[in-house]
Design a protein around this motif. Structure first.
Motif, PDB file in Angstrom:
ATOM      1  N   UNK A 188       0.557  -0.993   0.094  1.00  0.00           N
ATOM      2  CA  UNK A 188       0.704   0.247  -0.323  1.00  0.00           C
ATOM      3  C   UNK A 188       0.968   1.234   0.252  1.00  0.00           C
ATOM      4  N   UNK A 189       1.606   1.565   0.911  1.00  0.00           N
ATOM      5  CA  UNK A 189       3.212   2.312   1.497  1.00  0.00           C
ATOM      6  C   UNK A 189       3.511   2.661  -0.801  1.00  0.00           C
ATOM      7  N   UNK A 190       3.612   1.777  -1.524  1.00  0.00           N
ATOM      8  CA  UNK A 190       4.286   1.590  -2.394  1.00  0.00           C
ATOM      9  C   UNK A 190       3.993   2.182  -3.809  1.00  0.00           C
ATOM     10  N   UNK A 191       1.944   2.504  -3.760  1.00  0.00           N
ATOM     11  CA  UNK A 191       1.178   2.646  -4.443  1.00  0.00           C
ATOM     12  C   UNK A 191       0.650   4.276  -3.936  1.00  0.00           C
ATOM     13  N   UNK A 192       1.019   4.556  -2.891  1.00  0.00           N
ATOM     14  CA  UNK A 192       0.027   5.616  -2.834  1.00  0.00           C
ATOM     15  C   UNK A 192       1.985   6.413  -2.326  1.00  0.00           C
ATOM     16  N   UNK A 193       2.665   6.235  -2.126  1.00  0.00           N
ATOM     17  CA  UNK A 193       4.161   7.232  -3.101  1.00  0.00           C
ATOM     18  C   UNK A 193       4.463   7.284  -4.658  1.00  0.00           C
ATOM     19  N   UNK A 194       3.888   6.311  -5.336  1.00  0.00           N
ATOM     20  CA  UNK A 194       3.416   6.174  -6.988  1.00  0.00           C
ATOM     21  C   UNK A 194       2.702   7.135  -7.379  1.00  0.00           C
ATOM     22  N   UNK A 195       1.497   7.096  -6.679  1.00  0.00           N
ATOM     23  CA  UNK A 195       0.626   8.360  -6.876  1.00  0.00           C
ATOM     24  C   UNK A 195       1.065   9.501  -6.662  1.00  0.00           C
ATOM     25  N   UNK A 196       1.817  10.018  -5.285  1.00  0.00           N
ATOM     26  CA  UNK A 196       2.058  11.074  -5.128  1.00  0.00           C
ATOM     27  C   UNK A 196       3.020  11.639  -6.067  1.00  0.00           C
ATOM     28  N   UNK A 197       3.983  10.797  -7.042  1.00  0.00           N
ATOM     29  CA  UNK A 197       5.770  10.859  -7.361  1.00  0.00           C
ATOM     30  C   UNK A 197       4.224  11.484  -8.991  1.00  0.00           C
ATOM     31  N   UNK A 198       3.967  10.753  -9.635  1.00  0.00           N
ATOM     32  CA  UNK A 198       2.789  11.127 -10.350  1.00  0.00           C
ATOM     33  C   UNK A 198       2.194  12.167 -10.613  1.00  0.00           C
ATOM     34  N   UNK A 199       1.691  12.926  -9.214  1.00  0.00           N
ATOM     35  CA  UNK A 199       0.637  14.091  -9.353  1.00  0.00           C
ATOM     36  C   UNK A 199       1.559  15.240  -9.091  1.00  0.00           C
TER      37      UNK A 199
END
Length: 489
Positions: A188-199
């Protein structure tokens, strides 16, 4: 001279009648055993019939019957039975009180804290999901407060999982659930960090990653955390069920011991006209003390434990459920703006925004839990924060409705300001609800510890005390009977 004639009569083998020797009956002749060949040893004679051997138990019974025919023997039997009954009373009391004291200690120091930890795991995960969505809505302007909140929630969930794993039994069904959550949390943490990076880079794919992270949270992690919470609550209920039942076996033995001691003293009075036998009186006094301690102590402990459940555990469960419902509602409110209509749900003939529909369901659950918490609150300190949370929730619903109107009219930025803005936003209402629920939980936690601690303390020393007093009572019974026996020497 004349001739004398002499007549001779032969002697008969039959003795003449009249007094004389008795006539012996004839002994029938026995056939001689067949002779063996010359030089062979004589035939052995028949062995005598074997006498059946008596068992030690039968001989003991005979000795007991023989002893019971005398007064000293009866006294010895009575003394042995009295001592055995008093010892049995003390042993059963010590055994049952040890089990109940251990269960009461588990309620206070093990199962309830683990139940609260399981609720905190759920709350931390749900709050982390909410903080992630709030930070995503802020885009590149994510505040340090939101970021810190997300990191704190993830760290809290990880620490609570470690504690739960350390205290869970290896064969417990909770072990597999804890392992599953430990595996899903880094994903879950990995998915959130990817979302933040792309955002931060302005790529729309960031929203897809965040929705995927939310889906993993909602469909896998939160259900697993809820399952862990339910299992720990079942464990807590089992500990209560072990700590609160009355020790009927010990009570029955205590009544029987007192009845037997009273009968022995009455018997002694009838035979000696002596009102008191010091040894039997001492045995009766110790048995009475143990029985009263058992009944009164366990009644006090039971009352304390029941109070800790009725006004502690039940309130804590409702408040945990309310806090979780508010977190889920806040997360769905944020995701409504993140998805921007990308996720829909059809209910009957109507089609709704999926996240806004779930928000409405969660806010209704929050209202129901808060109403239940108000009923369970038994003092002003517990009722005041719950009442304040109800007012915050009411204002939250009004502001949410206004934000939805703006979003549906195409005013996305205004809707966003009404949700995560710094003034008159729904976030303020959510924070107030969460803070008031936290205050109410702290109060109920204190109430639980006080009541459960009183219940556990009422059982302190009872097992050891019952064993010691039972030994003293048995010794008193033996000495009392021994005093009577000395009168026969």
């Amino acid at each position: 001279m004349g001739e004398v004639t002499v007549t001779y009569t032969p002697k008969s083998s039959t003795p003449p009648p009249g007094p004389g020797l008795p006539v012996l009956p004839a002994v029938p002749a026995q056939a001689a055993p067949p002779a063996g060949p010359p030089g062979s040893p004589p035939a052995p004679s028949a062995p005598p019939a074997a006498v059946p051997r008596r068992t030690a138990f039968a001989e003991g019974l005979d000795q007991l019957r023989s002893a019971a025919t005398t007064e000293p023997g009866r006294l010895r039997v009575i003394g042995a039975l009295l001592a055995l009954l008093v010892i049995a009373f003390g042993a059963v009391t010590a055994w049952q009180m040890t089990d109940r004291a251990a269960a009461a200690d588990d309620v206070l120091t093990r199962s309830q804290p683990l139940s609260s930890d399981a609720a905190d795991i759920y709350r931390s995960l749900a709050d982390a999901n909410t903080a992630a969505s709030s930070g995503f809505l802020a885009g590149g302007q994510e505040s340090a407060t939101t970021r810190d909140r997300y990191e704190r929630d993830i760290r809290t969930a990880a620490e609570k999982l470690v504690n739960a794993a350390a205290n869970a039994d290896p064969d417990s069904p909770s072990t597999a659930t804890i392992a599953k959550l430990n595996r899903l949390l880094p994903e879950y943490k990995g998915l959130v960090e990817r979302a933040r990076t792309y955002n931060r880079q302005g790529f729309p794919v960031g929203g897809a990653y965040l929705r995927y992270a939310n889906e993993k949270m909602q469909t896998e992690m939160l259900p697993a955390a809820e399952d862990l919470y339910k299992k720990e609550n079942q464990r807590l209920s089992a500990d209560y069920a072990s700590a609160t039942p009355y020790p009927w076996a010990a009570i029955a033995l205590g009544v029987a011991a007192l009845a037997a001691l009273a009968w022995a003293q009455h018997r002694n009075y009838q035979r000696t006209n002596r009102v008191l036998n010091h040894g039997l009186v001492a045995a009766t006094a110790t048995a009475t003390v143990v029985l009263l301690w058992l009944v009164v102590g366990h009644t006090v402990a039971r009352a304390g434990l029941n109070d800790s459940y009725d006004h502690g555990v039940r309130s804590l469960n409702v408040l945990h459920d309310a806090r979780i419902a508010s977190l889920k509602a806040r997360g769905n409110e944020n995701l409504t703006l993140v998805a921007r209509g990308a996720e829909t749900k059809k209910v009957g003939e109507e089609t709704y925004d999926a996240y806004d529909y779930d928000f409405g369901r969660d806010i209704k659950a929050l209202a129901a839990h808060l109403a239940a918490a108000e009923k369970l609150a038994d003092d002003s300190s517990g009722e005041r924060p719950v009442t304040a949370a109800v007012g915050n929730m009411t204002e939250w619903k009004k502001r949410h409705t206004a934000a939805r109107e703006q979003d549906e009219n195409g005013n996305y930025q205004q809707a966003l300001n009404r949700v995560i803005g710094t003034k008159d936003a729904t976030g303020e209402c959510f924070d107030s609800v969460d803070e008031n629920l936290r205050t109410a939980l702290a109060h109920e936690e204190t109430e639980f510890k006080r009541a459960a601690g009183d219940g556990r303390d009422a059982l302190t020393g009872m097992a050891a005390g019952a064993a010691v007093l039972a030994v003293l009572g048995a010794a008193g019974a033996v000495l009392g009977i021994g005093r009577r026996l000395s009168e026969y020497r």
